[in-house]
Design a protein around this motif. Structure first.
Motif, PDB file in Angstrom:
ATOM      1  N   GLY A  78       5.242  15.883 -36.130  1.00 55.92           N
ATOM      2  CA  GLY A  78       6.047  14.685 -36.537  1.00 55.92           C
ATOM      3  C   GLY A  78       7.586  14.808 -36.432  1.00 55.92           C
ATOM      4  N   ARG A  79       8.554  14.075 -36.799  1.00 54.13           N
ATOM      5  CA  ARG A  79       9.903  14.249 -36.466  1.00 54.13           C
ATOM      6  C   ARG A  79      10.237  15.404 -37.638  1.00 54.13           C
ATOM      7  NH1 ARG A  79      12.026  10.435 -33.575  1.00 54.13           N
ATOM      8  NH2 ARG A  79      10.393   9.196 -32.588  1.00 54.13           N
ATOM      9  N   TYR A  95       5.750  20.051 -27.218  1.00 55.21           N
ATOM     10  CA  TYR A  95       5.669  18.504 -28.111  1.00 55.21           C
ATOM     11  C   TYR A  95       4.305  18.086 -27.577  1.00 55.21           C
ATOM     12  CZ  TYR A  95       5.365  13.546 -28.453  1.00 55.21           C
ATOM     13  OH  TYR A  95       4.969  12.220 -28.763  1.00 55.21           O
ATOM     14  N   ARG A  96       3.405  18.202 -28.811  1.00 49.09           N
ATOM     15  CA  ARG A  96       1.706  17.759 -28.438  1.00 49.09           C
ATOM     16  C   ARG A  96       1.079  18.550 -27.640  1.00 49.09           C
ATOM     17  NH1 ARG A  96       3.852  15.267 -32.451  1.00 49.09           N
ATOM     18  NH2 ARG A  96       3.071  13.557 -33.182  1.00 49.09           N
ATOM     19  N   LYS A 118       6.136   7.546 -44.415  1.00 46.14           N
ATOM     20  CA  LYS A 118       5.119   7.282 -43.329  1.00 46.14           C
ATOM     21  C   LYS A 118       4.436   6.206 -43.535  1.00 46.14           C
ATOM     22  CE  LYS A 118       3.881  11.566 -40.996  1.00 46.14           C
ATOM     23  NZ  LYS A 118       3.071  12.769 -40.704  1.00 46.14           N
ATOM     24  N   GLN A 174       3.508   3.258 -40.914  1.00 45.57           N
ATOM     25  CA  GLN A 174       2.566   3.587 -40.373  1.00 45.57           C
ATOM     26  C   GLN A 174       1.223   2.651 -41.209  1.00 45.57           C
ATOM     27  OE1 GLN A 174       1.785   7.538 -39.421  1.00 45.57           O
ATOM     28  NE2 GLN A 174       3.651   7.716 -38.341  1.00 45.57           N
ATOM     29  N   CYS A 206      -1.149   8.070 -33.708  1.00 47.09           N
ATOM     30  CA  CYS A 206      -0.616   7.386 -32.399  1.00 47.09           C
ATOM     31  C   CYS A 206      -1.217   7.698 -31.222  1.00 47.09           C
ATOM     32  CB  CYS A 206       0.832   8.160 -32.013  1.00 47.09           C
ATOM     33  SG  CYS A 206       1.984   7.953 -33.403  1.00 47.09           S
ATOM     34  N   PHE A 224      -0.467   7.007 -27.909  1.00 46.45           N
ATOM     35  CA  PHE A 224       0.456   7.566 -26.561  1.00 46.45           C
ATOM     36  C   PHE A 224       1.439   8.530 -27.114  1.00 46.45           C
ATOM     37  CE2 PHE A 224      -0.680   3.114 -25.430  1.00 46.45           C
ATOM     38  CZ  PHE A 224      -1.505   3.599 -24.116  1.00 46.45           C
ATOM     39  N   ASN A 262       5.295  10.056 -27.168  1.00 48.53           N
ATOM     40  CA  ASN A 262       6.411   9.473 -26.985  1.00 48.53           C
ATOM     41  C   ASN A 262       6.996  10.045 -25.551  1.00 48.53           C
ATOM     42  OD1 ASN A 262       6.495   8.036 -29.372  1.00 48.53           O
ATOM     43  ND2 ASN A 262       7.390   9.545 -30.594  1.00 48.53           N
ATOM     44  N   SER A 282      10.542   6.046 -27.923  1.00 50.99           N
ATOM     45  CA  SER A 282       9.481   5.772 -29.035  1.00 50.99           C
ATOM     46  C   SER A 282       8.542   4.948 -28.215  1.00 50.99           C
ATOM     47  CB  SER A 282      10.077   5.210 -30.253  1.00 50.99           C
ATOM     48  OG  SER A 282       9.093   4.550 -30.967  1.00 50.99           O
ATOM     49  N   GLU A 335       6.284  -2.446 -28.983  1.00 51.51           N
ATOM     50  CA  GLU A 335       6.674  -3.742 -29.532  1.00 51.51           C
ATOM     51  C   GLU A 335       7.544  -4.425 -28.792  1.00 51.51           C
ATOM     52  OE1 GLU A 335       8.567  -2.760 -33.342  1.00 51.51           O
ATOM     53  OE2 GLU A 335       9.322  -4.874 -33.535  1.00 51.51           O
ATOM     54  N   LYS A 339       2.398  -6.305 -30.381  1.00 55.39           N
ATOM     55  CA  LYS A 339       1.901  -6.041 -31.663  1.00 55.39           C
ATOM     56  C   LYS A 339       1.237  -7.131 -32.203  1.00 55.39           C
ATOM     57  CE  LYS A 339       5.443  -3.107 -34.370  1.00 55.39           C
ATOM     58  NZ  LYS A 339       6.176  -3.079 -35.410  1.00 55.39           N
ATOM     59  N   HIS A 392       2.812  -0.782 -36.687  1.00 52.92           N
ATOM     60  CA  HIS A 392       3.496   0.442 -35.704  1.00 52.92           C
ATOM     61  C   HIS A 392       2.811  -0.013 -34.410  1.00 52.92           C
ATOM     62  CE1 HIS A 392       4.565   4.163 -34.095  1.00 52.92           C
ATOM     63  NE2 HIS A 392       5.175   4.416 -35.099  1.00 52.92           N
ATOM     64  N   GLY A 393       3.500  -0.103 -33.246  1.00 54.25           N
ATOM     65  CA  GLY A 393       3.009  -0.516 -32.203  1.00 54.25           C
ATOM     66  C   GLY A 393       2.227   0.430 -31.251  1.00 54.25           C
ATOM     67  N   GLU A 429      -2.154  10.199 -26.011  1.00 51.79           N
ATOM     68  CA  GLU A 429      -2.298  11.424 -27.026  1.00 51.79           C
ATOM     69  C   GLU A 429      -3.785  11.469 -27.302  1.00 51.79           C
ATOM     70  OE1 GLU A 429       0.819  11.751 -30.093  1.00 51.79           O
ATOM     71  OE2 GLU A 429      -1.002  12.285 -31.635  1.00 51.79           O
TER      72      GLU A 429
HETATM   73  N1  EPU Z   1       9.479   1.511 -33.787  1.00 50.08           N
HETATM   74  C1  EPU Z   1       9.479   0.401 -33.316  1.00 50.08           C
HETATM   75  N2  EPU Z   1       8.509  -0.150 -33.342  1.00 50.08           N
HETATM   76  C2  EPU Z   1       7.355   0.246 -33.389  1.00 50.08           C
HETATM   77  C3  EPU Z   1       7.247   1.682 -33.955  1.00 50.08           C
HETATM   78  C4  EPU Z   1       8.554   2.337 -34.072  1.00 50.08           C
HETATM   79  O1  EPU Z   1      10.703   0.039 -33.163  1.00 50.08           O
HETATM   80  O2  EPU Z   1       6.457  -0.606 -33.583  1.00 50.08           O
HETATM   81  C5  EPU Z   1      10.644   2.470 -33.815  1.00 50.08           C
HETATM   82  C6  EPU Z   1      11.291   2.950 -35.150  1.00 50.08           C
HETATM   83  O3  EPU Z   1      12.122   1.709 -35.941  1.00 50.08           O
HETATM   84  C7  EPU Z   1      11.916   4.077 -35.136  1.00 50.08           C
HETATM   85  C8  EPU Z   1      11.498   4.716 -33.758  1.00 50.08           C
HETATM   86  O4  EPU Z   1      10.706   3.708 -33.079  1.00 50.08           O
HETATM   87  O5  EPU Z   1      13.482   3.742 -34.756  1.00 50.08           O
HETATM   88  C9  EPU Z   1      10.740   5.738 -34.117  1.00 50.08           C
HETATM   89  O6  EPU Z   1       9.536   5.349 -34.887  1.00 50.08           O
HETATM   90  P1  EPU Z   1       8.926   6.454 -35.919  1.00 50.08           P
HETATM   91  O7  EPU Z   1       9.838   6.854 -36.733  1.00 50.08           O
HETATM   92  O8  EPU Z   1       7.713   5.646 -36.573  1.00 50.08           O
HETATM   93  O9  EPU Z   1       8.307   7.577 -34.970  1.00 50.08           O
HETATM   94  P2  EPU Z   1       7.353   7.851 -33.850  1.00 50.08           P
HETATM   95  O10 EPU Z   1       8.000   8.281 -32.708  1.00 50.08           O
HETATM   96  O11 EPU Z   1       6.841   6.443 -33.336  1.00 50.08           O
HETATM   97  C10 EPU Z   1       6.314   9.840 -34.368  1.00 50.08           C
HETATM   98  C11 EPU Z   1       4.975  10.448 -34.192  1.00 50.08           C
HETATM   99  C12 EPU Z   1       4.046  10.179 -35.220  1.00 50.08           C
HETATM  100  C13 EPU Z   1       4.616  10.853 -36.578  1.00 50.08           C
HETATM  101  C14 EPU Z   1       6.121  10.221 -36.780  1.00 50.08           C
HETATM  102  C15 EPU Z   1       6.664  10.417 -37.940  1.00 50.08           C
HETATM  103  C16 EPU Z   1       4.280  10.440 -31.929  1.00 50.08           C
HETATM  104  C17 EPU Z   1       3.572   9.932 -30.516  1.00 50.08           C
HETATM  105  N3  EPU Z   1       4.413   9.846 -32.923  1.00 50.08           N
HETATM  106  O12 EPU Z   1       6.276   8.458 -34.271  1.00 50.08           O
HETATM  107  O13 EPU Z   1       2.960  10.889 -35.015  1.00 50.08           O
HETATM  108  O14 EPU Z   1       3.985  10.482 -37.630  1.00 50.08           O
HETATM  109  O15 EPU Z   1       6.926  10.316 -35.480  1.00 50.08           O
HETATM  110  O16 EPU Z   1       6.997  11.693 -38.026  1.00 50.08           O
HETATM  111  O17 EPU Z   1       5.123  11.689 -31.466  1.00 50.08           O
HETATM  112  C18 EPU Z   1       0.613  10.775 -34.138  1.00 50.08           C
HETATM  113  O18 EPU Z   1       1.057  11.709 -33.354  1.00 50.08           O
HETATM  114  O19 EPU Z   1      -0.514  10.323 -34.165  1.00 50.08           O
HETATM  115  C19 EPU Z   1       1.829  10.293 -34.966  1.00 50.08           C
HETATM  116  C20 EPU Z   1       1.455   9.013 -35.661  1.00 50.08           C
END
Ligand code: EPU
Length: 292
Positions: free
Chosen positions: A136-137, A169-170, A205, A209, A218, A220, A222, A227, A233, A238, A251-252, A288
């Motif tokens: 993740g991040r 990445y993934r 988290k 989530q 997730c 898909f 990123n 994102s 979203e 959603k 979380h979308g 994903e």
């Molecule tokens: N966001 C929205 N709407 C949403 C979801 C997110 O606007 O419904 C915005 C958030 O506000 C934020 C940005 O998108 O500004 C990023 O969101 P988030 O921090 O939740 O991270 P993400 O990129 O959606 C990634 C990984 C997650 C991991 C998190 C935290 C991918 C696909 N997802 O999510 O991994 O847990 O960072 O580290 O890379 C997974 O791979 O299964 C997974 C859950």
């Protein structure tokens, strides 16, 4: 030539897979084989290869959607305790493929070793996490891997390390059938400090989530610099529901399922998310989630 019937005592026929996945949908495995040792695993894989039988290897089922019609051929499950041993020597941690990532993280923290703690909250097994470079991040598993023992689709076992291990990445360069064991190189740290960092990550988290729902993380990847969750979203998806499957309103990029859900409905929802995001943003989302 060996036959799959030679493994009858470790084979389950028409074994339901839904309970072994986090989405809890989908049909059975024609044969599920649960080897009791690495040698037995190798023998099963060789026999499948000789008989041209399709093989899938099941991990923790946390990034997997099984179709309603089920999976033909063989599904190998490394559920025997022999595949989930964890040991520490200095800053090296060795873990069996079937060990749950969460368990390995807690063993590393107890041993005062930092690195894997950034993966807190990620479900699944070590093997699945390595193959898909889970993360993740805050970090990815590949950053800490020293070497990995794999079994190929032809039933050959060998070790990959150094520049044979490439992570993106993934994605990982580990494209063999099966990971058997992994060795991580970690750094010494104070267990209380590691635990405190993990607690903070976990709280973050949980607030973003739907971790207490049936989901597969997730759906898909990123797209570069974007994102997927935010794109979904913004496309107004959603809370969108098909049958007993819903785009999470937290979380979308998560689909949550309820009892009675069908794999076909998850697939329809995935199609809808892709189409709407493509129409709204001109972006093609890449899955994903693995689909069997
Ligand atoms: N966001 C929205 N709407 C949403 C979801 C997110 O606007 O419904 C915005 C958030 O506000 C934020 C940005 O998108 O500004 C990023 O969101 P988030 O921090 O939740 O991270 P993400 O990129 O959606 C990634 C990984 C997650 C991991 C998190 C935290 C991918 C696909 N997802 O999510 O991994 O847990 O960072 O580290 O890379 C997974 O791979 O299964 C997974 C859950």
């Amino acid at each position: 030539m060996n036959s799959l019937d030679d493994f009858a005592n470790i084979t389950l026929r028409d074994e339901p897979l839904a309970p072994l996945t986090w989405l809890k949908v989908g049909g059975p495995a024609q044969r599920m084989i649960q080897p009791r040792s690495v040698d037995e695993l190798v023998a099963v894989v060789r026999t499948c290869h000789e008989n041209s039988v399709t093989v899938h290897v099941l991990g923790g089922g946390s990034n997997l959607l099984v179709r309603d019609e089920g999976v033909s051929g063989v599904v190998i499950r490394l559920s025997d305790p022999v595949f989930s041993q964890v040991s520490i020597e200095g800053t090296r941690l060795r873990a069996g493929a079937g060990a749950m990532l969460s368990h390995v993280i807690s063993e590393s923290v107890k041993g005062g070793l930092a690195g894997l703690d950034t993966l807190v909250g990620i479900p699944g097994t070590i093997a699945g996490a390595i193959k898909g470079n889970a993360g993740g991040r805050s970090g990815e598993i590949g950053e800490h891997l020293h070497s990995v023992t794999v079994v190929t689709a032809q039933g050959e076992k060998f070790i990959r390390q150094g520049d044979e291990l490439v992570f993106e990445y993934r994605r990982s360069s580990i494209n063999e059938l099966c990971v058997v064991e992994a060795e991580f190189e970690l750094t010494q740290d104070n267990p209380d400090d590691i635990a405190e960092r993990m607690r903070k990550l976990w709280v973050m988290k949980k607030s973003t989530q739907p971790l207490s729902f049936q989901s597969a993380g997730c759906v898909f990847k990123n797209p570069r610099g974007l994102s997927a969750g935010a794109l979904i979203e913004q496309a107004g998806l959603k809370g969108m529901k098909i049958g007993q499957c819903e785009v999470s309103d937290r979380h979308g990029n998560f689909i949550v399922t309820e009892p009675g859900a069908k794999s076909a409905d998850v697939l329809k929802l995935i199609d809808l998310m892709r189409t709407k995001v493509s129409e709204a943003h001109g972006v093609d989302l890449e899955l994903e989630l693995q689909v069997w």
